[in-house]
Scaffold this motif. Structure first.
Motif, PDB file in Angstrom:
ATOM      1  N   GLY A 546       7.821  78.919  43.829  1.00  0.00           N
ATOM      2  CA  GLY A 546       7.785  79.258  44.972  1.00  0.00           C
ATOM      3  C   GLY A 546       8.235  79.763  45.447  1.00  0.00           C
ATOM      4  N   ARG A 547       9.746  80.262  45.804  1.00  0.00           N
ATOM      5  CA  ARG A 547      10.722  80.439  46.339  1.00  0.00           C
ATOM      6  C   ARG A 547      10.107  82.215  46.431  1.00  0.00           C
ATOM      7  N   PHE A 548      10.706  82.387  48.412  1.00  0.00           N
ATOM      8  CA  PHE A 548      10.596  83.662  49.145  1.00  0.00           C
ATOM      9  C   PHE A 548      10.899  84.492  48.090  1.00  0.00           C
ATOM     10  N   LEU A 549      10.273  85.707  47.647  1.00  0.00           N
ATOM     11  CA  LEU A 549      11.083  86.787  46.588  1.00  0.00           C
ATOM     12  C   LEU A 549      10.592  87.778  47.432  1.00  0.00           C
ATOM     13  N   GLU A 550       9.500  87.992  47.999  1.00  0.00           N
ATOM     14  CA  GLU A 550       9.263  89.315  49.355  1.00  0.00           C
ATOM     15  C   GLU A 550       8.312  89.263  50.244  1.00  0.00           C
ATOM     16  N   LEU A 551       8.591  89.624  51.122  1.00  0.00           N
ATOM     17  CA  LEU A 551       7.644  89.510  53.078  1.00  0.00           C
ATOM     18  C   LEU A 551       7.211  90.803  53.313  1.00  0.00           C
ATOM     19  N   ASN A 552       6.429  91.869  53.784  1.00  0.00           N
ATOM     20  CA  ASN A 552       5.571  92.272  54.603  1.00  0.00           C
ATOM     21  C   ASN A 552       6.299  92.346  56.086  1.00  0.00           C
ATOM     22  N   ALA A 553       5.658  93.731  56.363  1.00  0.00           N
ATOM     23  CA  ALA A 553       6.661  94.206  57.768  1.00  0.00           C
ATOM     24  C   ALA A 553       5.802  93.325  58.182  1.00  0.00           C
ATOM     25  N   SER A 554       4.626  92.843  58.015  1.00  0.00           N
ATOM     26  CA  SER A 554       3.805  92.162  58.680  1.00  0.00           C
ATOM     27  C   SER A 554       4.189  90.486  58.813  1.00  0.00           C
ATOM     28  N   GLY A 555       4.645  90.369  57.996  1.00  0.00           N
ATOM     29  CA  GLY A 555       4.962  88.919  57.009  1.00  0.00           C
ATOM     30  C   GLY A 555       5.723  88.297  57.608  1.00  0.00           C
ATOM     31  N   LEU A 556       7.261  89.399  57.960  1.00  0.00           N
ATOM     32  CA  LEU A 556       7.960  88.926  58.787  1.00  0.00           C
ATOM     33  C   LEU A 556       8.042  88.885  60.455  1.00  0.00           C
ATOM     34  N   PHE A 558       4.453  88.195  61.588  1.00  0.00           N
ATOM     35  CA  PHE A 558       4.029  86.853  61.529  1.00  0.00           C
ATOM     36  C   PHE A 558       4.910  85.838  61.528  1.00  0.00           C
ATOM     37  N   CYS A 559       5.618  85.359  61.169  1.00  0.00           N
ATOM     38  CA  CYS A 559       7.372  84.592  61.566  1.00  0.00           C
ATOM     39  C   CYS A 559       8.354  84.546  62.270  1.00  0.00           C
ATOM     40  N   GLU A 560       7.757  85.489  63.210  1.00  0.00           N
ATOM     41  CA  GLU A 560       8.758  85.558  64.546  1.00  0.00           C
ATOM     42  C   GLU A 560       9.654  85.868  64.047  1.00  0.00           C
ATOM     43  N   LEU A 561       9.900  86.511  63.081  1.00  0.00           N
ATOM     44  CA  LEU A 561      11.548  87.064  62.155  1.00  0.00           C
ATOM     45  C   LEU A 561      12.423  89.086  61.799  1.00  0.00           C
ATOM     46  N   ARG A 562      13.585  88.202  62.646  1.00  0.00           N
ATOM     47  CA  ARG A 562      13.807  90.159  62.404  1.00  0.00           C
ATOM     48  C   ARG A 562      14.385  90.390  60.982  1.00  0.00           C
ATOM     49  N   ASP A 563      15.473  89.353  60.578  1.00  0.00           N
ATOM     50  CA  ASP A 563      16.074  89.367  59.174  1.00  0.00           C
ATOM     51  C   ASP A 563      15.376  88.931  57.804  1.00  0.00           C
ATOM     52  N   PRO A 564      14.556  89.169  56.680  1.00  0.00           N
ATOM     53  CA  PRO A 564      13.799  88.740  55.724  1.00  0.00           C
ATOM     54  C   PRO A 564      14.772  88.091  54.481  1.00  0.00           C
ATOM     55  N   LEU A 566      16.706  85.528  56.465  1.00  0.00           N
ATOM     56  CA  LEU A 566      15.842  83.850  56.591  1.00  0.00           C
ATOM     57  C   LEU A 566      15.211  83.578  55.668  1.00  0.00           C
ATOM     58  N   ILE A 567      14.060  84.332  55.058  1.00  0.00           N
ATOM     59  CA  ILE A 567      13.205  83.836  54.781  1.00  0.00           C
ATOM     60  C   ILE A 567      13.277  84.528  53.091  1.00  0.00           C
ATOM     61  N   ILE A 568      13.847  84.837  52.896  1.00  0.00           N
ATOM     62  CA  ILE A 568      13.806  84.971  50.937  1.00  0.00           C
ATOM     63  C   ILE A 568      14.701  84.392  50.166  1.00  0.00           C
ATOM     64  N   GLY A 569      14.141  83.935  49.462  1.00  0.00           N
ATOM     65  CA  GLY A 569      15.100  82.472  48.645  1.00  0.00           C
ATOM     66  C   GLY A 569      14.691  81.292  49.208  1.00  0.00           C
ATOM     67  N   ARG A 571      11.582  78.128  49.856  1.00  0.00           N
ATOM     68  CA  ARG A 571      11.117  77.506  48.938  1.00  0.00           C
ATOM     69  C   ARG A 571       9.486  77.454  50.226  1.00  0.00           C
ATOM     70  N   TYR A 572       8.181  77.580  50.077  1.00  0.00           N
ATOM     71  CA  TYR A 572       7.716  77.121  50.063  1.00  0.00           C
ATOM     72  C   TYR A 572       7.389  76.147  51.286  1.00  0.00           C
ATOM     73  N   ASP A 573       7.464  75.625  50.893  1.00  0.00           N
ATOM     74  CA  ASP A 573       7.007  74.147  51.863  1.00  0.00           C
ATOM     75  C   ASP A 573       8.038  73.650  52.225  1.00  0.00           C
ATOM     76  N   GLU A 574       9.140  74.312  52.114  1.00  0.00           N
ATOM     77  CA  GLU A 574       9.956  74.421  53.455  1.00  0.00           C
ATOM     78  C   GLU A 574       9.836  74.918  53.804  1.00  0.00           C
ATOM     79  N   VAL A 575       9.458  75.622  54.137  1.00  0.00           N
ATOM     80  CA  VAL A 575       9.020  76.240  55.888  1.00  0.00           C
ATOM     81  C   VAL A 575       8.127  76.529  56.290  1.00  0.00           C
TER      82      VAL A 575
END
Ligand code: ADP
Length: 903
Positions: A546-556, A558-564, A566-569, A571-575
């Motif tokens: 359940g840990r993030f491996l990849e996230l597309n540009a829209s995903g970033l 969407f999460c208002e993140l610039r740096d992947p 910050l989320i890669i690695g 756990r889904y339930d943590e965020v």
């Protein structure tokens, strides 16, 4: 006289007769006399050393001649020889010499030997006495007798004579030497005292048989020597008879076979030892004669055939141990040994039960008799079933391997250290068009020069020297009969049994298709990535935990993140937001179990915005069906959710309005019927009274006035009704003209109470008015609030029982969430009360309780108009009632009244 009562015959006559008797049975003489111990030993050693009987007799005659020159007593005087000493050396003569050389001090037990050694024979020595007595009794020794005496004394056979009781009368030198006694020690003793207890009974029986007239031959017994050790004697006995045929003595002739028996025992022990060894080995061992008849075999043979060695004796080796179809062949091979063929190994199947195949590898040797004559064969075998099976397995494995190599989709060739092709599979033939027969054992660089272009020569040298563990080329072009293909050349070393590198295995793999597929794959992967990256949804890949491996540009975004990172690695339930964790964990679990999971969750962006998402999580499996990753697609549904919420709310309101409209429509219908009734009733009475006045102009003045009064009243009622309808319409249409001014509450309460007094009086109801002191003025339309109080008060009087009291009060209160000042006005009656289900609808237009009777009139508009007025000034109006205990109507007027507005 001897104790037996028989005078012993003269020695020489006894001896002569004994010898005569013996010569009379030539065979016995040969067997017993001329085959001494040494002869037995020779027999064991082999026929070459056998002493011929004739030679023995000749030797004896020579010895007799020599003995004739000596003193007759001398030869008898021989020292005893112990059994143990004989066992030690086995050479009787030498031991005898040693004994002779012993000093008296060495042998104190035998003092008489001192005299014998000094050749001064004393008369006291019993042996001498006996012989002399014998001599004296004879008619004097003749030459023949002297000869016999010599023969007897020199004989290697043990000669002895006994009286009828078994008492020794005579024992020759061989006898005394064998038993270790001196002559004088045994003469006069009974032979039975020297017999081994186990043989005593048999010996006594044999002795009795001899006396009874039988000649006992080949009788063996154990006689105890001087040291008590048994000496095995094998011999014969016969009786000596007088002229009348009466037995007078017993003559016995024996051979000392102790050594023979010992050797036999030793041989037996060795045989059993050898048999033990053979029995405990896994080898098959069998001995059989020239006809194949078994003489013995070992335990392995017994176990194999189920036939023990006793049963096997005499049966055919070939029948028992060789399967019928191989029997003749093996027999021929074995017989071949007789023709000088060397022992050799040959494998043969054994008769096996249940169709089980078992094989033995045999080695045959010639078996020889003691005369070195071939009299049979010895067979040694070991079972080879398993090794044959192993060999067969190896063969099968080789065939399988060969099939695999031949059916490989890659070309395979083996190049030995000398650079020759030693293997070339079918695929190589397809690839090159060269049949294997053209390349095998020929130089690879000559038959397949293509391979040696590029860096293969160096690679091969590297592999052969061990410098390179394996070589792999980049894709190379190869012209094949089917067109140009791309291949990869791989080379690894192969080793010989001793571990040394013996050549190279070269694999040529056609990668044309896989290169094309790889290109296609790369292309589709690029396309897929572009698609994912350009998708508006948040597409993310999670590992199975359940840990993030990849996230597309829209995903970033969407999460208002610039740096992947910050989320890669993470756990889904943590965020996600804490309240969404359970639903996310459940979705992960479901996706891990192989099913797609659809769920909604919320998370808070770094800017603090709460984002609602709808997501689908799908498991991604590898080729073996194992969970590789989880693919998630999330969509921001915050706006949609908000719109949905608004829509729901609006819908609720619409439903509510609709219900109200429906109710209003129903109330309107009722109102119309009421109004029509209310209109018709006064109009009817007006018309009726008017007609009477017109038709009866002469009617009494007072009656006319009364009628006119009624007409006026009915007109007023009609006016009130129409005013109510008009007022409500105006207020609802926002067209009511308000006359607003600051007033004390009493300004509109008191007039209303006064107006109602007449009604109260008529109903027998009292009115109590309590207005609190110091109430602030309120800015209201005085007439309208008077109308409100009048409406409520007249209802209260109408519903009050006769004698009841209606209480009107005004006081200060706190109203609204801000707690602003307000005036609370309440009118309480003691009437029948209002049903709880009617209370919420009291202020609805046209609403009338079921309890309100037509009799009392009314339109259901009074309280509706009152509410419109109160609310138009920011106040609130409500009722509380308990059936049977009266009702309280309350309304507030805020001190700071708002500008009146349309309801
Ligand atoms: P109406 O003019 O028909 O009386 P209202 O709007 O004044 O209409 O009153 C609505 C309904 O409430 C009427 O049916 C009336 O009988 C009932 N009602 C009003 N006040 C009371 C009260 N104090 N006790 C019992 N019923 C009441």
């Amino acid at each position: 006289m001897r104790p037996g009562g028989v005078e012993p015959p003269a020695f020489w006559s006894v001896a002569r007769r004994s010898v005569q008797l013996s010569y009379g049975r030539k065979e016995t003489l040969r067997g017993d006399v001329s085959r001494p111990v040494e002869s037995e030993r020779s027999r064991i050693r082999g026929p070459a050393q056998t002493i011929q009987p004739r030679k023995s007799v000749r030797a004896s005659v020579g010895a007799m001649r020599r003995a004739a020159l000596k003193s007759p007593a001398d030869p008898v005087d021989h020292p005893p020889i112990t059994r143990r000493a004989r066992a030690r050396s086995g050479k009787t003569d030498r031991i005898q010499e040693k004994r002779v050389a012993r000093s008296p001090a060495e042998n104190p037990a035998r003092p008489e030997e001192t005299a014998a050694g000094g050749k001064t024979a004393g008369a006291a020595r019993p042996r001498k006495v006996s012989i002399q007595a014998v001599d004296a009794a004879s008619s004097g020794p003749s030459t023949v007798e002297a000869l016999f005496k010599m023969v007897v004394e020199q004989s290697r056979s043990l000669l002895s004579t006994y009286d009828l009781e078994g008492t020794f009368l005579y024992a020759n030198r061989a006898f005394t030497r064998s038993l270790g006694y001196r002559v004088d020690e045994i003469l006069g003793r009974k032979i039975f005292s020297l017999i081994h207890p186990d043989d005593l009974a048999a010996t006594q029986a044999a002795f009795a048989s001899v006396l009874a007239g039988e000649t006992v031959r080949d009788f063996e017994m154990r006689v105890l020597d001087r040291e008590g050790q048994p000496v095995h004697l094998l011999g014969s006995g016969s009786a000596i008879r007088d002229e009348s045929g009466k037995p007078v003595a017993v003559c016995a002739m024996a051979t000392d076979v102790t050594e023979v028996r010992r050797l036999e025992e030793e041989i037996r022990a060795q045989r059993s030892y050898l048999q033990d060894i053979l029995d405990h080995s896994d080898f098959f061992f069998a001995s059989f004669d020239l006809d194949g008849q078994i003489s013995t075999w070992n335990r392995t043979c017994e176990e194999m055939t189920g036939v023990d060695r006793i049963e096997a004796r005499g049966r055919s080796f070939f029948d028992l141990l060789v399967r019928s179809d191989a029997r003749e062949d093996l027999r021929e091979r074995v017989n071949g040994l007789l023709e000088g063929l060397k022992a050799r190994e040959c494998e043969a199947p054994i008769p096996a039960e249940r169709g089980e195949e078992r094989y033995v590898s045999w080695n045959f040797f010639l078996r020889r008799s003691p005369h070195d004559r071939v009299n049979g064969f010895v067979a040694m075998g070991r079972e080879t079933t398993e090794s044959r099976e192993a060999a067969r397995e190896t063969m099968r494995a080789r065939e399988t391997l060969e099939n695999i190599l031949q059916s490989l989709s890659s070309g395979l060739l083996v190049v030995n250290a000398a650079g020759e092709t030693t293997y070339w599979n079918r695929r190589m033939e397809d690839l090159t068009g060269i049949p294997w027969t053209d390349v095998i054992n020929r130089r690879t660089d000559e038959t397949f020069p293509w391979l040696f272009r590029g860096g293969f020569t160096q690679a091969r040298e590297g592999v052969l020297s061990g410098r390179i563990a394996a070589h792999e080329s980049p894709p190379l072009g190869l012209e094949t009969p089917g067109g140009r293909v791309s291949v990869i050349v791989r080379a690894i070393p192969y080793r010989s049994a001793d571990g040394a590198i013996a050549g190279t295995i070269v694999r040529i793999e056609d990668v044309t298709e896989s290169l094309r597929l790889r290109a296609d794959l790369a292309h589709s992967e690029r396309r897929y990535k572009n698609l994912v990256q350009s998708a508006k949804d948040c597409i993310h890949v999670l590992d199975p935990s359940g840990r993030f491996l990849e996230l597309n540009a829209s995903g970033l975004a969407f999460c208002e993140l610039r740096d992947p990172s910050l989320i890669i690695g993470k756990r889904y339930d943590e965020v996600v937001d804490p309240e969404s964790q359970a639903v996310v964990l459940a979705a992960l679990e479901k996706a891990r179990s192989g099913a797609s999971a659809e769920f909604e969750y919320s998370f808070t962006s770094p800017s603090g915005r709460r984002i609602l998402c709808s997501s689908v999580l799908t498991p991604v499996l590898d080729a073996r069906g194992r969970l590789q990753s989880l693919l998630g697609i999330s969509r921001d549904i915050t706006d949609r959710k908000r719109l949905e919420e608004e829509l729901r709310e609006k819908n609720g309101r619409l439903v509510h309005a609709f219900e109200r409209l429906e109710r209003l429509a129903a109330l309107k219908d009722e109102f119309l019927s009421n109004v029509s009734h209310e209109l018709r009733t006064p109009l009817t009475s007006i018309r009726s009274y008017t007609e009477i006045l017109l038709n009866y102009p002469d009617e009494d003045q007072s009656v006319q006035r009364e009628f006119l009064g009624i007409i006026n009243e009915e007109c007023q009622r009609l006016t009130n009704l129409l005013n109510d309808v008009l007022d409500l319409s105006k207020i609802e249409a926002g067209e009511m003209a308000w006359h607003v001014a600051p007033h004390a509450v009493g300004d509109f309460i008191h007039p209303a109470v006064e107006v109602s007094r007449a009604l109260a009086l008529g109903a027998g109801v009292a009115i109590e008015t309590t207005i609190a002191d110091g109430l602030p003025a309120v800015t209201v339309d005085e007439d309208r609030f008077q109308q409100v109080v009048l409406n409520i008060l007249s209802n209260a009087i109408k519903h009050s029982p006769k004698g009841g009291t209606v209480r009107v009060g005004a006081e200060r209160t706190v109203a609204g969430p801000g707690g602003s000042d307000a005036i609370l006005i309440q009118i309480a009656d003691e009437g029948s009360g209002i049903a709880p289900e009617d209370v919420p609808h009291l202020f609805d237009k046209y609403f009338q309780t079921k309890a309100a009777t037509r009799r009392r009139g009314g339109t259901g508009l009074g309280l509706a108009i009152s509410r419109e007025i109160v609310e138009a000034f920011g106040g609130r109006i409500w009722a509380e009632s308990e059936p049977g205990r009266g009702s309280v109507f309350r309304f507030t007027i805020p001190r700071e009244t708002a500008s009146p507005h349309a309801g």
